[in-house]
Write a protein that holds these residues in place. Structure first.
Motif, short mmCIF file in Angstrom:
data_model
loop_
_atom_site.label_atom_id
_atom_site.label_comp_id
_atom_site.label_asym_id
_atom_site.label_seq_id
_atom_site.Cartn_x
_atom_site.Cartn_y
_atom_site.Cartn_z
N ASN A 16 48.81 47.46 39.67
CA ASN A 16 48.00 47.16 40.86
C ASN A 16 46.66 47.90 40.82
O ASN A 16 46.31 48.64 41.74
N GLU A 17 45.91 47.68 39.76
CA GLU A 17 44.62 48.36 39.57
C GLU A 17 43.46 47.35 39.55
O GLU A 17 42.46 47.56 38.86
N GLU A 18 43.57 46.27 40.31
CA GLU A 18 42.57 45.20 40.23
C GLU A 18 41.16 45.65 40.60
O GLU A 18 40.18 45.07 40.14
N ASN A 19 41.04 46.69 41.41
CA ASN A 19 39.72 47.11 41.88
C ASN A 19 38.91 47.87 40.83
O ASN A 19 37.67 47.89 40.90
N THR A 20 39.58 48.48 39.87
CA THR A 20 38.86 49.34 38.92
C THR A 20 39.11 49.01 37.45
O THR A 20 38.37 49.48 36.59
#
Length: 213
Positions: free
Chosen positions: A71-75
Motif C-alpha cells: 500500500n505505497e501508491e503515493n510514493t
C-alpha cells in the motif's frame, strides 16, 4: 536474628550493588571510548575517501536492492526513480508488491511500462506464492514481483530468492538513499572479507526538499 547481623547483611548487599553498578558503568564507559575512536576513524575515512572513483569501477561487487512494498501508491513510483538513479556500476532493484490493497502494483506497471515475463524462481527460502514477475527490457535492472500478502519478512525472502547478486540490501518503499549509498555500503565488504553485514544511518526527511531523487 540480632539487629547487628541484619545490619551486616544490608551493608554487604549495598557493597554488592555498588560494585555491580561501578562495573556496569565502567564497561559502558569503555564502550563509549571505543565507539568514539570508531566514529573518528569512520569520519576520517569519509572525509578523505573519493567515492566517485568507485561508481564506475568494474571491480565493485554487484548489489541487489530489495524493496518490499505494501500500500505505497503515493510514493512508490518516485522512490523507484530515485533508486534507479543511484551511482553504482552494477545493481538491480527488486520491488516486491506484498499483496497491496491499493494501486501500488498498477502504478508501478504503468509508470515503467512493465510486462509479465516467464522467469523461474528459486525456492531457497519458503515463502508465500509469487503471482508474477514483471520487467521492461529498456530498464533491465528493475524487477517487479507480485506476490500474495505475507508480511515484510516474507516479501524480503521472496526478493532474496529472486536476486541474482551476492550482496543484497533492503530499503523501505517510503525511504530514499543518497546517490553514493551503495558504494558506502559495499566498502566494508571490500576492506574486510570477513564482513557479513553492515548498516546505515537513518535520517528523518520530513519538511526537507528533495530534488531529482
Amino acid at each position: 536474628m540480632s539487629s547487628e547481623f541484619i545490619k551486616q547483611i544490608v551493608t554487604g548487599f549495598n557493597y554488592i550493588v555498588f560494585y555491580y553498578v561501578l562495573a556496569i558503568n565502567t564497561i559502558y564507559f569503555m564502550q563509549l571510548i571505543m565507539s568514539a575512536f570508531g566514529l573518528y576513524d569512520y569520519i576520517r575515512k569519509m572525509h578523505y575517501s573519493d567515492y566517485k572513483k568507485y561508481t564506475t569501477s568494474v571491480n565493485m561487487i554487484p548489489i541487489s536492492v530489495l524493496v518490499p512494498a505494501y500500500n505505497e501508491e503515493n510514493t512508490i513510483v518516485d522512490n523507484i526513480k530515485s533508486l534507479l538513479a543511484l551511482n553504482y556500476p552494477s545493481f538491480e532493484v527488486i520491488v516486491i508488491n506484498d499483496g497491496s490493497q491499493d494501486n501500488t502494483f498498477h502504478k508501478i506497471v504503468e509508470a515503467y511500462n512493465l510486462k509479465e515475463i516467464s522467469q523461474p524462481v528459486r525456492h531457497l527460502i519458503k515463502t508465500k506464492s509469487v503471482k508474477g514477475i514483471y520487467k521492461n527490457l529498456d530498464i533491465p535492472n528493475l524487477i517487479l514481483v507480485d506476490k500474495e500478502n505475507g508480511g515484510k519478512a516474507d516479501a524480503l525472502n521472496v526478493g532474496i530468492n529472486i536476486s541474482k547478486y551476492p550482496v543484497f540490501t533492503t530499503i523501505d518503499a517510503d525511504s530514499i538513499l543518497e546517490s553514493d549509498s551503495l558504494v558506502r555500503v559495499i566498502m566494508p565488504f571490500i576492506e574486510d572479507h570477513l564482513t557479513v553485514a553492515v548498516g546505515g544511518i537513518v535520517r528523518i526527511a520530513n519538511g526537507s526538499k528533495i530534488k531529482d531523487g
